[in-house]
Design a protein around this motif. Structure first.
Motif, PDB file in Angstrom:
ATOM      1  N   PRO A  19       0.791  -1.234   0.000  1.00  0.00           N
ATOM      2  CA  PRO A  19       0.000   0.000   0.000  1.00  0.00           C
ATOM      3  C   PRO A  19       0.826   1.289   0.000  1.00  0.00           C
ATOM      4  O   PRO A  19       0.415   2.268  -0.617  1.00  0.00           O
ATOM      5  CB  PRO A  19      -0.860  -0.117   1.255  1.00  0.00           C
ATOM      6  N   GLU A  20       1.975   1.299   0.641  1.00  0.00           N
ATOM      7  CA  GLU A  20       2.773   2.537   0.688  1.00  0.00           C
ATOM      8  C   GLU A  20       3.323   2.888  -0.689  1.00  0.00           C
ATOM      9  O   GLU A  20       3.226   4.032  -1.130  1.00  0.00           O
ATOM     10  CB  GLU A  20       3.903   2.412   1.711  1.00  0.00           C
ATOM     11  N   GLU A  21       3.908   1.910  -1.361  1.00  0.00           N
ATOM     12  CA  GLU A  21       4.430   2.174  -2.704  1.00  0.00           C
ATOM     13  C   GLU A  21       3.292   2.521  -3.658  1.00  0.00           C
ATOM     14  O   GLU A  21       3.413   3.436  -4.476  1.00  0.00           O
ATOM     15  CB  GLU A  21       5.215   0.973  -3.229  1.00  0.00           C
ATOM     16  N   ALA A  23       0.513   4.031  -3.014  1.00  0.00           N
ATOM     17  CA  ALA A  23       0.081   5.416  -2.776  1.00  0.00           C
ATOM     18  C   ALA A  23       1.009   6.401  -3.488  1.00  0.00           C
ATOM     19  O   ALA A  23       0.546   7.428  -4.020  1.00  0.00           O
ATOM     20  CB  ALA A  23       0.037   5.706  -1.272  1.00  0.00           C
ATOM     21  N   GLU A  26       0.132   6.307  -7.161  1.00  0.00           N
ATOM     22  CA  GLU A  26      -1.103   7.090  -7.363  1.00  0.00           C
ATOM     23  C   GLU A  26      -0.796   8.587  -7.344  1.00  0.00           C
ATOM     24  O   GLU A  26      -1.300   9.349  -8.180  1.00  0.00           O
ATOM     25  CB  GLU A  26      -2.128   6.745  -6.290  1.00  0.00           C
ATOM     26  N   ALA A  27       0.061   9.016  -6.422  1.00  0.00           N
ATOM     27  CA  ALA A  27       0.426  10.437  -6.328  1.00  0.00           C
ATOM     28  C   ALA A  27       1.128  10.932  -7.594  1.00  0.00           C
ATOM     29  O   ALA A  27       1.084  12.120  -7.912  1.00  0.00           O
ATOM     30  CB  ALA A  27       1.312  10.671  -5.097  1.00  0.00           C
ATOM     31  N   TRP A  30      -0.317   7.850 -11.598  1.00  0.00           N
ATOM     32  CA  TRP A  30      -0.244   6.495 -12.154  1.00  0.00           C
ATOM     33  C   TRP A  30       0.721   6.417 -13.332  1.00  0.00           C
ATOM     34  O   TRP A  30       0.528   5.646 -14.258  1.00  0.00           O
ATOM     35  CB  TRP A  30      -1.623   5.961 -12.548  1.00  0.00           C
TER      36      TRP A  30
END
Length: 123
Positions: A19-21, A23, A26-27, A30
């Protein structure tokens, strides 16, 4: 060893991620993978979805509660400088992109990085 190459001059790659990577991807809209951490000298995209699923499900979920499989296209001519590495069995194929080359790798991504599978820890 075969790679999945399309008629458009791109190669399909997958990346299992937590999930951290995800996110950070996404920032970026993509469109890019985040810089590696100091303890991560290599970026490892993989060449088949099954291998990515196994890592996301069996490693990312226990480590962080969620695992995601992403798919993206990269310019095949650019990838030619990075030999395919067999990391185990016949279908366990990866590319090893040195951390210092990741920004250039990102510039050769064609289109968007997309999440194609996700796994979550059982409640």
């Amino acid at each position: 060893m075969t790679e999945h190459r399309t008629e458009t001059g791109t190669t399909t790659l997958w990346r299992p991620t937590g999930p951290e990577e995800l996110a950070l991807v996404e920032a970026s809209g993509w469109t890019a993978w985040p810089p590696r951490l100091p303890e991560q000298p290599i970026f490892y995209p993989v060449l088949n979805e099954d291998y990515a699923v196994r890592i996301a499900r069996d490693w990312n979920v226990p480590a962080s509660g969620s695992g995601y499989v992403t798919r993206f296209e990269v310019d095949t001519a650019f990838l030619a400088r990075h030999p395919v590495r067999q990391a185990g069995g016949e279908t366990i194929l990866e590319l090893w992109i040195p951390a210092e080359e990741l920004a250039e790798f990102n510039r050769h991504i064609v289109g968007r990085i997309e999440v194609v599978r996700e796994f979550h820890a059982q409640a």
